[in-house]
Scaffold this active site. Structure first.
Site, PDB file in Angstrom:
ATOM      1  N   ALA A 132       0.833  -1.203   0.000  1.00 14.64           N
ATOM      2  CA  ALA A 132       0.000   0.000   0.000  1.00 14.64           C
ATOM      3  C   ALA A 132       0.863   1.246   0.000  1.00 14.64           C
ATOM      4  O   ALA A 132       2.088   1.181   0.136  1.00 14.64           O
ATOM      5  CB  ALA A 132      -0.936   0.016   1.212  1.00 14.64           C
ATOM      6  N   ASN A 133       0.214   2.383  -0.161  1.00 13.38           N
ATOM      7  CA  ASN A 133       0.846   3.696  -0.023  1.00 13.38           C
ATOM      8  C   ASN A 133       0.283   4.394   1.210  1.00 13.38           C
ATOM      9  O   ASN A 133      -0.821   4.075   1.673  1.00 13.38           O
ATOM     10  CB  ASN A 133       0.591   4.554  -1.258  1.00 13.38           C
ATOM     11  N   ARG A 134       1.019   5.418   1.712  1.00 15.34           N
ATOM     12  CA  ARG A 134       0.625   6.106   2.941  1.00 15.34           C
ATOM     13  C   ARG A 134      -0.317   7.268   2.635  1.00 15.34           C
ATOM     14  O   ARG A 134       0.013   8.424   2.871  1.00 15.34           O
ATOM     15  CB  ARG A 134       1.857   6.620   3.676  1.00 15.34           C
ATOM     16  N   ALA A 151      -3.377   7.540  -4.419  1.00 18.50           N
ATOM     17  CA  ALA A 151      -2.001   7.034  -4.391  1.00 18.50           C
ATOM     18  C   ALA A 151      -2.051   5.541  -4.697  1.00 18.50           C
ATOM     19  O   ALA A 151      -2.049   4.694  -3.804  1.00 18.50           O
ATOM     20  CB  ALA A 151      -1.371   7.290  -3.025  1.00 18.50           C
TER      21      ALA A 151
END
Length: 408
Positions: A216-218, A282
């Protein structure tokens, strides 16, 4: 920035403050409304006065504070009717579960509930309560009834509660968001995107490795959700495709919830054609080629299991070069170095009209935070915006999109 802060110039707002720990935020809300030019007239319930004092509210609003339905002085000219009608907007912040119930069922046993029953002005409520109270069937029935009656809502938000160990959906929206929502309601006819359709992506994607792990992305989704709401306030019919986030769906927006990049890609393509596309999400660049159906177990002494990655679909590039390409396509570039250079290459490669670039290095606090500092790139140049809240970035960008669409 000056233009942002006179958007309520000359507007009269009747602010009803109810009981609850979030009442302390009403003091900042008064400041936010007044710095935007509003004339604020406060009404406090008896419970509200247990949390903040009429003296503080009166000092910040520079107005008499009303609280007693049977005040001889205030009611000599039927004061509750005058309060209900002599304003442009009635704002309830915080709106407690008790007052929402009174509003839904037409009760009028104190000044606040009587004013709400007697008003013929728009009403905006900012709920604040314990998550269990917000999710209770009775509260949700009341909210549904009030929405059907035309009452507008802002929030609540997810987060920590005042009670130790309590968290969830129930926090009052931040004062700046409430002020901006009030301004949008009072703009009324200022809806340059009326009749237009918009598509926004927001949040991260979660690419499963096995049933308990993912790539995942933040991203918190705050910026994308704010942009969807801002476009809706300008009149657009907005669809938001959101990855997994912990913030509420924005009001007035149709939200499609997805988890993986491929799901987001399919959802976006299914909504074309639209007039506007703003790709904020994102999206994870890669996914595991074959995810495991069972949790991958760690074996003592064994090397980590190899992960074979494959590239996810490029949603912005697909939309920017699609046969049903929207008239305005906006992408985001979250960078940690060479911000302008990387964003310019993205602008050219993805077929976008605008790229909104920002520095998301950990020290900036932008990922997951409430503020943003962006540069907007177009084929004609770069515009650097000052440090703003994500809601203010959203409002500016929505206005810029409206201008671009009008030019075309």
């Amino acid at each position: 920035m000056a233009g942002l802060f006179m958007e309520l110039g000359g507007k009269r707002i009747l602010l009803i403050i109810t009981g609850g720990i979030a009442a302390y935020k009403s003091l900042d809300l008064i400041r936010r409304l007044r710095e935007r030019g509003a004339d604020v007239r406060p009404v406090m319930t008896a419970a509200a006065q247990e949390f903040v004092t009429p003296l503080a509210v009166g000092a910040l609003s520079a107005s008499h504070v009303y609280s007693d339905l049977f005040s001889r002085e205030d009611e000599q000219d039927v004061g509750h009717i005058r309060l209900a009608r002599d304003c442009d907007l009635v704002l309830v912040a915080p709106a407690s579960a008790d007052l929402l119930a009174k509003m839904a069922h037409g009760l009028a046993n104190d000044l606040a509930s009587t004013v709400l029953l007697a008003t013929d002005k728009p009403v905006l409520a900012a709920p604040a309560m314990n998550p269990k109270m917000w999710s209770a069937p009775a509260t949700q029935r009341n909210v549904d009834m009030l929405r059907a009656d035309g009452i507008c809502f802002v929030g609540p938000m997810r987060g920590e509660m005042a009670e130790s160990g309590e968290a969830g959906l129930g926090r009052m929206a931040e004062p700046v968001e409430i002020a901006e929502t009030a301004a949008a309601l009072l703009r009324g006819g200022d809806r340059p995107l009326e009749g237009r359709t918009a598509l926004v992506t927001s949040g991260p994607t979660h690419e499963p490795i096995d049933p308990v792990r993912y790539i995942a992305n933040r991203s918190s989704g705050r910026q994308g959700h704010a942009i969807a709401a801002a476009l809706a306030r300008l009149g657009a019919d907005v669809t938001l495709v959101s990855g997994p986030v912990t913030i509420p769906d924005p009001a007035g927006v149709k939200t499609i919830h997805v988890e993986r990049a491929e799901e987001m890609h399919s959802a976006v393509l299914s909504r074309l054609p639209v007039d506007i596309a703003v790709m904020v999400a994102a999206v994870a660049d890669w996914r595991v080629a074959t995810s495991s159906d069972q949790k991958i177990k760690k074996q003592a002494g064994d090397a980590p299991a190899p992960l074979i990655l494959t590239e996810n679909p490029d949603i912005l590039k697909t939309v920017g070069h699609h046969v049903k390409r929207p008239r305005v396509v906006v992408g985001f570039a979250a960078e940690t170095q060479d911000i302008e250079e990387n964003a310019l290459r993205k602008l050219e490669r993805k077929g976008a009209d605008l790229i909104v670039a920002n520095d998301v290095s950990p020290e900036t606090g932008i990922m997951g935070g409430s503020r943003n500092r962006v540069k907007v790139l177009s084929p004609t140049g770069v515009e650097a915006w000052p440090d703003l809240t994500k809601d203010e970035v959203a409002d500016r960008l929505a206005r810029l999109i409206a201008e671009r669409l009008a030019e075309r």
